[in-house]
Structure formats: C-alpha cells, structure tokens
Scaffold this motif. Structure first.
Motif, mmCIF file in Angstrom:
data_model
loop_
_atom_site.group_PDB
_atom_site.id
_atom_site.type_symbol
_atom_site.label_atom_id
_atom_site.label_comp_id
_atom_site.label_asym_id
_atom_site.label_seq_id
_atom_site.Cartn_x
_atom_site.Cartn_y
_atom_site.Cartn_z
ATOM 1 N N ALA A 162 2.188 12.158 -4.784
ATOM 2 C CA ALA A 162 2.948 11.634 -5.966
ATOM 3 C C ALA A 162 3.762 12.048 -6.943
ATOM 4 O O ALA A 162 3.293 13.322 -7.259
ATOM 5 N N VAL A 163 4.606 11.674 -7.423
ATOM 6 C CA VAL A 163 5.522 12.305 -8.382
ATOM 7 C C VAL A 163 5.622 11.951 -9.737
ATOM 8 O O VAL A 163 5.473 12.564 -10.905
ATOM 9 N N CYS A 164 5.439 10.613 -9.991
ATOM 10 C CA CYS A 164 5.416 9.880 -11.181
ATOM 11 C C CYS A 164 4.621 8.843 -11.515
ATOM 12 O O CYS A 164 3.895 8.333 -10.658
ATOM 13 N N THR A 165 4.506 8.317 -12.736
ATOM 14 C CA THR A 165 3.950 7.051 -13.049
ATOM 15 C C THR A 165 5.238 5.855 -13.600
ATOM 16 O O THR A 165 5.682 6.354 -14.451
ATOM 17 N N PRO A 166 5.145 4.819 -12.769
ATOM 18 C CA PRO A 166 4.452 4.375 -11.783
ATOM 19 C C PRO A 166 5.020 5.055 -10.381
ATOM 20 O O PRO A 166 6.322 5.297 -10.224
ATOM 21 N N ASP A 167 4.383 5.204 -9.443
ATOM 22 C CA ASP A 167 4.715 5.450 -8.035
ATOM 23 C C ASP A 167 3.946 4.807 -6.964
ATOM 24 O O ASP A 167 2.639 4.593 -7.048
ATOM 25 N N PHE A 168 4.626 3.835 -6.220
ATOM 26 C CA PHE A 168 4.026 2.830 -5.472
ATOM 27 C C PHE A 168 4.089 3.267 -4.004
ATOM 28 O O PHE A 168 5.033 3.685 -3.314
ATOM 29 N N PHE A 169 2.932 2.858 -3.255
ATOM 30 C CA PHE A 169 2.728 3.185 -1.856
ATOM 31 C C PHE A 169 2.453 2.132 -1.273
ATOM 32 O O PHE A 169 1.346 1.659 -1.452
ATOM 33 N N GLY A 170 3.122 1.263 -0.494
ATOM 34 C CA GLY A 170 2.766 -0.121 0.223
ATOM 35 C C GLY A 170 2.818 0.336 1.913
ATOM 36 O O GLY A 170 3.590 0.798 2.456
ATOM 37 N N PHE A 171 1.673 0.067 2.192
ATOM 38 C CA PHE A 171 1.057 0.331 3.843
ATOM 39 C C PHE A 171 1.190 -1.190 4.450
ATOM 40 O O PHE A 171 0.427 -2.084 3.832
ATOM 41 N N ASN A 172 1.253 -1.412 5.819
ATOM 42 C CA ASN A 172 1.025 -2.248 6.481
ATOM 43 C C ASN A 172 -0.499 -2.438 6.698
ATOM 44 O O ASN A 172 -1.216 -1.480 6.411
ATOM 45 N N ALA A 173 -1.105 -3.424 7.601
ATOM 46 C CA ALA A 173 -2.286 -3.389 7.977
ATOM 47 C C ALA A 173 -2.922 -2.467 9.207
ATOM 48 O O ALA A 173 -3.951 -1.837 9.087
ATOM 49 N N GLU A 174 -1.825 -1.460 9.615
ATOM 50 C CA GLU A 174 -2.262 -0.411 10.420
ATOM 51 C C GLU A 174 -2.343 0.908 9.424
ATOM 52 O O GLU A 174 -2.625 1.882 10.175
ATOM 53 N N GLY A 175 -2.047 0.755 8.304
ATOM 54 C CA GLY A 175 -2.022 1.884 7.505
ATOM 55 C C GLY A 175 -0.875 2.698 7.709
ATOM 56 O O GLY A 175 -0.895 4.054 7.155
ATOM 57 N N ALA A 176 0.206 2.338 7.858
ATOM 58 C CA ALA A 176 1.662 2.994 8.376
ATOM 59 C C ALA A 176 2.484 2.461 6.856
ATOM 60 O O ALA A 176 2.410 1.241 6.429
ATOM 61 N N LEU A 177 2.959 3.717 6.168
ATOM 62 C CA LEU A 177 3.786 3.412 5.149
ATOM 63 C C LEU A 177 4.981 2.638 5.366
ATOM 64 O O LEU A 177 5.623 3.094 6.374
ATOM 65 N N GLN A 178 5.145 1.532 4.543
ATOM 66 C CA GLN A 178 6.332 0.561 4.493
ATOM 67 C C GLN A 178 7.127 0.551 3.518
ATOM 68 O O GLN A 178 8.282 0.068 3.435
ATOM 69 N N TYR A 179 6.559 0.926 2.377
ATOM 70 C CA TYR A 179 7.436 0.890 0.890
ATOM 71 C C TYR A 179 6.950 1.923 0.078
ATOM 72 O O TYR A 179 5.823 2.086 -0.120
#
Length: 187
Positions: free
Chosen positions: A118-135
């Motif tokens: 993580a670098v900053c606020t806000p920093d968003f991490f969106g994962f799919n149902a399998e736990g793979a980063l998508q956003y």
C-alpha cells in the motif's frame, strides 16, 4: 502535502492473509471479509483530505457492492503516534458517525500495508471471488474536490467492482488512485 499514486493493477496477484482488530471488537481475517462475488480492501485513515472528500460517497458505494456479494473492509495503517487523529478510538468514532457497513481494521505494526505494498490513502484493492486482484485504481476523478456529488462524477471503483462481481474480471484500463502517503513508523 505531496500526493502519491500507487502502481496500477497487477492482475491475478493473490491477496495475503491477515488478522486485524476491528473497531467492532472483533478480529477479522481475509476469510471473514471475503464475499461470494469478491472483496474490496481499502487503506484509508481519518485525517487524509483525499479520504475525507470521498468518504460519504465511498460508504454508499460500499453498501451497493455488499448488496452484490462483494465483501468490504477498510484498513488503517498510519503511525498513530505521529498522527493521533488516526487513533483506534477515533477510528471507532468515525465508523460510528458514518455508519460503516464494513469492518474498519487497525494495522498497528503496518505489516498488512507492507504485504499489500500500500502506498497512499486511499489505496483500493479489488479482488474477484477466487482472490485474484482485478482492480487497483482510484475511487473517482474528484480527488480532493468535496463538492463532487453522485451524478457529477462517475465512481470508477463502483463500476470496476460491479464488473468484478458480475464477470470475475476487472476493467483493463484503470486510473491510479491518488492520496496522501501512508504514514510509516520510524525504523
């Protein structure tokens, strides 16, 4: 105050597990925040003007995502000695005042922020149902413009995570988030 932008999405990167206390008095882990359609982890804090500018809209968007089966959690990793407004007690007040529908977690030793890079606020991490980063991108184009209101500025986060919930994949084109640097503890 210099604004920072995190790197863009590393599609498929796997979410590291964690165990963090929430302002709700519970301990939360990756398994407890996952939703059937994916999950969103966001690094925020109480004092950052970028976070404060979007927070009411972010809370509303999180409710919409949760209705789609996306689990949501916010993580606060700042050094609270240097930034007491980000203390656990003040985290609880903020969550209560804005009626967070998601856990607000305290990363006291900053290990989770480091694991996620993580670098900053806000920093968003969106994962799919399998736990793979998508956003890994911005909330929207408003930056610190608190006057931006729904309808005037499209929520990139909501659009992207709705796509992840519906298809398992995030948008190929993403704009980096912008915000205040994480406040790291002195080594």
């Amino acid at each position: 105050m210099a604004a920072l932008s995190p790197p863009l999405c590393d599609f498929g990167w796997r979410a590291p597990d964690f165990s963090l206390p929430g302002v709700d008095g519970q301990i939360h882990s990756l398994a407890s925040v996952k939703g059937e359609s994916g999950f969103l982890l966001m690094f925020i804090c109480n004092h950052c003007p970028y976070v404060l500018a979007i927070l009411p809209r972010l809370v509303a968007d999180c409710r919409s995502l949760q209705a789609l089966g996306v689990g949501v959690a916010a993580i606060m990793s700042n050094d609270t000695k240097a930034y007491p407004e980000d203390s656990f007690e003040r985290m609880a007040i903020l969550a209560r005042e804005l009626n967070f529908s998601f856990p607000y977690l305290y990363d006291e030793n900053q290990a989770v922020a480091r694991a996620y890079d993580a670098v900053c606020t806000p920093d968003f991490f969106g994962f799919n149902a399998e736990g793979a980063l998508q956003y890994r991108g911005r909330f929207d184009a408003s930056g610190m413009n608190a006057r931006a209101v729904p309808g005037n500025v499209k929520s990139d986060l909501l659009v992207a995570m709705t796509e992840v919930a519906n298809t398992g994949h995030g948008p190929k084109t993403q704009q980096a988030s912008i915000g205040c640097s994480l406040k790291w503890r002195p080594k």
